[in-house]
Design an enzyme around this catalytic site. Structure first.
Site, PDB file in Angstrom:
ATOM      1  CD  GLU A  16      -3.096   1.057   2.123  1.00  0.00           C
ATOM      2  OE1 GLU A  16      -4.292   0.822   1.882  1.00  0.00           O
ATOM      3  OE2 GLU A  16      -2.662   1.335   3.251  1.00  0.00           O
TER       4      GLU A  16
ATOM      5  CD  GLU B  56      -2.435   7.978  10.821  1.00  0.00           C
ATOM      6  OE1 GLU B  56      -2.992   7.307  11.707  1.00  0.00           O
ATOM      7  OE2 GLU B  56      -2.421   9.233  10.833  1.00  0.00           O
TER       8      GLU B  56
END
Length: 385
Positions: free
Chosen positions: A119, A133
């Site tokens: 990802e 993040e």
């Protein structure tokens, strides 16, 4: 000799997305699994590993009450460092953008172990949103050897940052593999009797419309979360035929912002967090999804569910462009207006429910294994998703 792949994960979303990869590695005679969990999320992580029958080889169990982000990262780096010394893997696989991912990648890089980033390439364009993040995934990209991008947009983000195309494979997102497995192969019964009754009524065509809500993001804590709670109450009172299912996060700041505002509303089912198989089933029951989650933005379109995202930006723009996801922020009146539009306009609802899902076809794990064998064994390069 099989290639030794050490897969490191620590949270429920990571576990969901690496589970199909771990299973695919297990089935390939040229690859060996070494499974490491950090325990960044404990109970929710264990639910997923049990569901997929994953038994970790190492468990750092780092979770403790009130720990800081720096405390988490320090424990991950130190713990993974020792495991790398003992296991001597040929490569480390990490998924996404958590503190576990960034810490494990740094530990591997400092021991000169190649990093496979599952990802890879998601970008919001704002280093502080989502926090931490966005920084975690950018830092991990800088030191990875193989970038497994879920979409062509993610691949473009990486090449724009000078990552070589020779190090990128577009696989689709493995969350679709996990979701399709859960919805097609797992029979579950809800523990909450209200939810089980709703499930029966919906299956038999006796229930009205259902909205599934999730909210937990760090940047939404405080006034924004209070607005979310107030909007839920407004919608429940305005649309009495609407059942709102809200698996509420265990964070006390989330609970104190939401619970008092919906107390006493019979059509709001404020329930404990759901195990993944149960969440997948709840998602299949929903007509509308209201969320601030990243993963739900990928999962819900696979089941043709319109998704309203309570954020100002997203690192997953593909579904926004496709029309199945809409960014609506967290302002109380905007939330009420956007949900009301989908409930009152068949045209608006169909426009989102019928949009194409750009995130995967359930074969991301297959492409991931092929990409690893291409990178390390010189096998044929897999065709991008």
């Amino acid at each position: 000799m099989p290639l030794r792949i050490m897969t490191i994960f620590g949270t429920r979303p990571e576990a969901i997305k690496v589970a199909p990869i771990i299973k695919a590695i297990e089935e390939d005679s040229q690859l060996d699994n070494i499974i490491v969990v950090t325990g960044q999320h404990r109970e929710m992580l264990d639910q997923v590993t049990t569901m997929f029958d994953i038994v970790p080889d190492h468990d750092l169990n780092i979770m403790s009450a009130g720990q800081t982000l720096n405390g988490i990262v320090a424990k991950v780096i130190s713990g993974v460092d020792g495991i790398l010394e003992g296991e001597k893997p040929d490569a480390v696989l990490v998924q996404g953008d958590t503190s576990t991912v960034m810490g494990a990648a740094i530990a591997a890089f400092n021991q000169q172990v190649p990093i496979i980033h599952l990802e890879a390439g998601l970008r919001s364009g704002n280093i502080n949103s989502p926090f931490p993040e966005e920084a975690n995934r950018k830092l991990t990209s800088q030191i990875s050897s193989l970038h497994l991008a879920p979409t062509t947009t993610s691949k473009f983000n990486l090449t724009r940052e000078d990552v070589s195309e020779n190090d990128i494979v577009v696989t689709g997102n493995s969350v679709i593999d996990a979701l399709l497995y859960a919805t097609n192969h797992l029979e579950v019964r809800f523990d909450d009797p209200r939810l089980e009754a709703l499930h029966r009524a919906k299956t038999e065509g006796r229930a009205g419309r259902v909205m599934l809500v999730t909210a937990h993001r760090r940047e939404n804590l405080g006034a924004a979360m209070e607005d979310i709670g107030a909007a839920i109450a407004d919608l429940a009172q305005r649309f009495t035929d609407l059942t709102i299912v809200f698996p509420i996060h265990k964070n006390p700041k989330v609970r104190s912002a939401i619970a008092p505002r919906v107390e006493g509303l019979e059509n709001v089912l404020l329930i404990e967090p759901l195990a993944y198989a149960h969440f997948a089933r709840a998602l299949s029951l929903a007509d509308i999804v209201l969320t601030d989650s990243g993963g739900v933005q990928e999962e819900a379109p696979s089941l043709a569910k319109p998704v309203l995202v309570m954020r100002e930006n997203t690192e997953r723009p593909e579904a926004v462009l496709a029309g199945t996801v809409k960014l609506i922020g967290t302002h109380r009146h905007r939330l009420v207006d956007e949900v009301s539009l989908l409930l009152e306009s068949d045209e608006a609802y169909r426009g989102m429910a019928n949009a194409a899902n750009p995130y995967g076809d359930g074969r991301a794990a297959e492409r991931t294994v092929a990409a690893i064998k291409w990178k390390f064994f010189g096998a044929d390069r897999p065709v991008d998703y």
